[in-house]
Design a protein around this motif. Structure first.
Motif, mmCIF file in Angstrom:
data_model
loop_
_atom_site.group_PDB
_atom_site.id
_atom_site.type_symbol
_atom_site.label_atom_id
_atom_site.label_comp_id
_atom_site.label_asym_id
_atom_site.label_seq_id
_atom_site.Cartn_x
_atom_site.Cartn_y
_atom_site.Cartn_z
ATOM 1 N N VAL A 38 -2.162 -5.003 -9.934
ATOM 2 C CA VAL A 38 -2.711 -5.746 -8.800
ATOM 3 C C VAL A 38 -2.079 -5.204 -7.519
ATOM 4 N N VAL A 39 -2.912 -4.982 -6.485
ATOM 5 C CA VAL A 39 -2.433 -4.560 -5.174
ATOM 6 C C VAL A 39 -3.055 -5.469 -4.118
ATOM 7 N N ASP A 40 -2.212 -6.129 -3.316
ATOM 8 C CA ASP A 40 -2.695 -7.053 -2.281
ATOM 9 C C ASP A 40 -3.676 -8.067 -2.860
ATOM 10 N N ASP A 41 -3.320 -8.594 -4.012
ATOM 11 C CA ASP A 41 -4.114 -9.604 -4.719
ATOM 12 C C ASP A 41 -5.460 -9.066 -5.206
ATOM 13 N N GLU A 82 3.734 -1.847 -10.953
ATOM 14 C CA GLU A 82 3.376 -1.932 -9.540
ATOM 15 C C GLU A 82 3.207 -0.536 -8.940
ATOM 16 N N ALA A 83 4.067 0.407 -9.337
ATOM 17 C CA ALA A 83 3.909 1.778 -8.855
ATOM 18 C C ALA A 83 2.577 2.364 -9.326
ATOM 19 N N CYS A 84 2.221 2.098 -10.588
ATOM 20 C CA CYS A 84 0.930 2.568 -11.108
ATOM 21 C C CYS A 84 -0.223 1.959 -10.315
ATOM 22 N N ALA A 85 -0.141 0.658 -10.025
ATOM 23 C CA ALA A 85 -1.213 -0.021 -9.308
ATOM 24 C C ALA A 85 -1.395 0.565 -7.912
ATOM 25 N N HIS A 86 -0.296 0.792 -7.196
ATOM 26 C CA HIS A 86 -0.402 1.344 -5.852
ATOM 27 C C HIS A 86 -0.975 2.765 -5.882
ATOM 28 N N ARG A 87 -0.549 3.558 -6.859
ATOM 29 C CA ARG A 87 -1.077 4.921 -6.932
ATOM 30 C C ARG A 87 -2.566 4.904 -7.280
#
Length: 741
Positions: A125-128, A157-162
């Motif tokens: 999840v990124v920015d909901d 979280e790193a995977c989600a942002h990438r």
């Protein structure tokens, strides 16, 4: 979880996060988590899902999932009750205990490959905004500590942002196919070009399992070929028709070394254009490995350094191979040397076949390699090192089609080559464009035959044929050496097993189970042993020990100690006196070895437990949903202090309680603190204890067998096992259960 969590991130975790933020797709993200993340992320049964435009979770990358899991869980409804759906809806990590990672859930079969396996399912999840789900199989033998959960959430979280970044760029540059909104579909490869276009470099990636290599349009331009039409990527051209003939062996040798070493690499070579001009190319890339250290993928860049305006060779018709230079005929020895180095590290036949599959095949630019060995006058296929799934089936069919020509080559003791589009060995649907069949003969003895196939037509010049003939001789010698090693190891292991009990005695009032696993390094024999004794006073004796060393001497000393300790025990000596006498026996033997040992006696009727310990790990008592090491003061290993008086300790073992005695090979893992490994095992044993044993004596025995199998399954999945492993489980059966049994 915020990346600036108060818990400090270790250097290993920080490196993993940095690498994740450079990945170019879902498959690379998952591979990076498995190869660069903590060692307790096992990889087997792990998967990455991404949301598509229909709001469904679509399987984008996986490791070790069986075919049925791909079919059943390739698409997951976020409204379902599957762990992936629950994690996404709740926006929180879902942890599954071993008993829940069976066939009804995404993941491995119960305990398969990791022992008491746990599964962590993490939302991306990124920015909901939900992106997908990451499911990771863990080597935890039960409860997953909170600090490990935090590490997993950091990586997720790193995977989600990438992924969010990749999705934005891919959608802006090249819309995904109908129904897909992820960066993991096959069309995510244009992203590689976007990332390097400003530098004028071309991008490529190669799947080492299937052999498929993909280039983007810029890579084609770097080598002077027209970019592909109808898409941003296309299958790579045949390098033997592009690379300067003087540089091709060096390129193949460099690739062989890069595959053997893994990680980043850099090569430079010349390519010849259709008009005869020459460009020098820099190739920089990275060889990515799977959990077991095998190379599975290469990704990298091609950059043109210069291009002279004058032709270095006469003009070539498109598709023609550049002419060879007789003055550089010896350059193929560089490739041969690289392949020889790789084979020199192979110890077993499996190592040799792995080297052929992982290093020789891609370095030679081959599509497939089939290896047959002579067994009782017949050629039989040897392919334990190939990857599974359809690729294995393809090789099996290719072997059937090529069996005749492989036998012919071996009988004539000469290599056979096919350069053009003529019939393949045996004909059929798997007809390769070119192939070589190498007879494998060592010291005048037929060892086997090797088939190497190519997807495109290939010219085998005189130097090439000489190189392949020399390679056949080196391969034959490696196989002969490996077969002798395998034979010696098998005999040594059988001798070791012959010194251990063939089966455990069935004793009233107790259930028991035992396991022994040889090490996987050196001669793979050692000095671990266990015993279960029927004592004259009706008590039961439990013995487990470990002689220093991993060789034939350690195994021989183990046999002497086992016999001596059994004699002292059956003479009626208590555990402390028995260990003291056995220590003196070892000191009197003509050896410098020492041994650790644990000896316990149990009265099945009263539960009285007496024990002594000589430098050995204490046993673990499992009872009522808890597990803990038994308080058992120890003394020095046997043979170190022959006059030592060991302390006798008395405990009680209640009906329904279980003891685990083990050698340190069960928990020792490179790179992990020993005490931490023991704590992980204790957590798993607590989980098993909460489940309880089966009803009756037979049920208790079945439960112990299942536990022993789970513990040893965890060990068999390690990359290496430098020490052998022994364990012995003892369960006191209640009077009612004993009657029922």
């Amino acid at each position: 979880m915020d990346l600036s969590s108060s818990r400090p991130v270790t250097r290993t975790e920080l490196r993993c996060v940095r690498l994740l933020l450079r990945c170019t797709g879902a498959a690379e993200l998952l591979a990076t988590v498995l190869t660069e993340g903590p060692g307790w992320i096992t990889g087997e049964g792990s998967a990455l899902y991404l949301l598509d435009s229909d709001g469904m979770l679509r399987l984008a990358a996986s490791q070790g999932l069986p075919d049925w899991a791909h079919e059943r869980y390739g698409l997951v409804d976020p409204a379902s009750d599957l762990p992936a759906a629950l994690a996404l809806r709740r926006r929180e990590t879902v942890l599954l205990s071993p008993e829940r990672t069976g066939g009804e859930h995404l993941g491995t079969n119960h305990g398969r490959g990791t022992g008491l396996v746990a599964l962590a399912v993490l939302p991306l999840v990124v920015d909901d905004l939900p992106i997908g789900v990451l499911a990771l199989a863990l080597a935890h033998r039960g409860t997953v500590p909170q600090r490990d959960v935090e590490v997993l959430e950091t990586l997720a979280e790193a995977c989600a942002h990438r992924l969010s970044h990749l999705i934005d760029h891919v959608q802006a540059a090249s819309p995904a196919p109908e129904g897909i909104r992820t960066a993991a579909y096959e069309g995510d490869r244009p992203l590689l070009s976007l990332a390097v276009r400003a530098a004028g470099a071309g991008a490529f990636e190669r799947d080492l399992v299937t052999g498929e290599t993909t280039w983007d349009g810029l890579a084609y331009q770097v080598v002077g070929l027209p970019p592909p039409t109808g898409g941003d990527t296309a299958p790579a051209p045949d390098l033997s028709r592009v690379v300067h003939p003087e540089d091709l062996p060096d390129l193949q040798a460099g690739m062989a070394d890069a595959l053997a070493a893994g990680g980043p690499y850099r090569l430079d070579y010349r390519v010849v254009h259709a008009d005869g001009t020459v460009t020098r190319v820099d190739e920089s890339g990275e060889v990515m490995r799977d959990l077991h250290g095998r190379p599975v993928r290469i990704a990298g860049l091609l950059t043109a350094r210069d291009r002279p305006a004058y032709p270095e060779r006469p003009g070539l018709e498109e598709g023609d191979a550049p002419p060879a230079d007789p003055s550089r005929a010896g350059t193929r020895s560089v490739l041969l040397l690289s392949l020889t180095r790789a084979l020199s590290r192979a110890v077993t036949v499996r190592d040799v076949t792995t080297t052929l599959t992982d290093i020789a095949r891609p370095a030679l630019g081959a599509a497939n390699v089939v290896l047959d060995l002579v067994d009782e006058g017949r050629l039989l296929p040897v392919s334990p090192a190939v990857y599974g799934g359809p690729y294995r089936s393809e090789l099996n069919r290719l072997h059937e089609l090529s069996a005749g020509v492989m036998e012919q080559s071996l009988a004539r003791a000469v290599p056979l080559f096919s350069e053009g589009d003529g019939p393949a060995p045996g004909g059929g649907p798997l007809t390769p464009s070119a192939w070589a069949v190498l007879p494998l003969v060592a010291s005048g003895r037929q060892v086997g035959s090797c088939l190497i196939t190519f997807d495109t037509a290939r010219i085998f010049g005189r130097e090439d044929r000489t190189m392949y003939s020399a390679f056949a001789g080196i391969l034959a010698q490696s196989l002969e050496r490996a077969r002798l090693y395998d034979i010696h190891h098998h005999r040594a292991t059988e001798l070791q097993r012959a010194m251990l009990p063939r089966s455990l005695p069935q004793l009233a009032g107790i259930a028991s189970a035992a396991r022994y696993l040889p090490g996987t390094e050196g001669m793979q024999i050692g000095g671990d042993w266990y015993d279960l004794l029927r004592l004259p006073d009706g008590a039961v004796g439990l013995v487990i020990g470990d002689v220093q060393g991993h060789n034939a001497e350690a195994s021989a000393v183990m046999g002497q100690l086992r016999s001596g300790l059994r004699a002292y025990a059956t003479d009626g000596h208590d555990p402390a006196a028995t260990l003291a006498r056995t220590s003196r026996l070892l000191a009197e033997l003509d050896t410098d070895l020492f041994a650790t040992c644990l000896y316990l006696t149990l009265d099945p009727a009263t539960g009285t437990l007496r024990g002594a310990r000589a430098g050995h790990p204490p046993p673990i008592r499992i009872s009522g949903g808890s597990a803990a090491e038994l308080d058992l003061p120890g003394g020095p290993p046997l043979g170190v202090a022959p006059g030592w008086t060991y302390q006798l300790t008395v405990h009680g073992l209640a009906a329904g309680e279980t003891l685990l005695a083990y050698t340190d090979g069960l928990v020792e893992e490179r790179g992990e603190d020993y005490d931490e490994s023991v704590r992980r095992m204790v957590c798993g044993l607590e989980l098993w204890a909460r489940k309880g044993t089966g009803a009756g004596a037979d049920g208790a025995r079945d439960s112990l067998e299942a536990l022993a199998e789970s513990l040893t399954l965890n060990v068999t999945q390690r990359n290496s096992r430098p020490d052998d492993v022994a364990l012995l489980l003892l369960h006191r059966i209640s009077a009612d259960a004993a009657t029922d049994g």
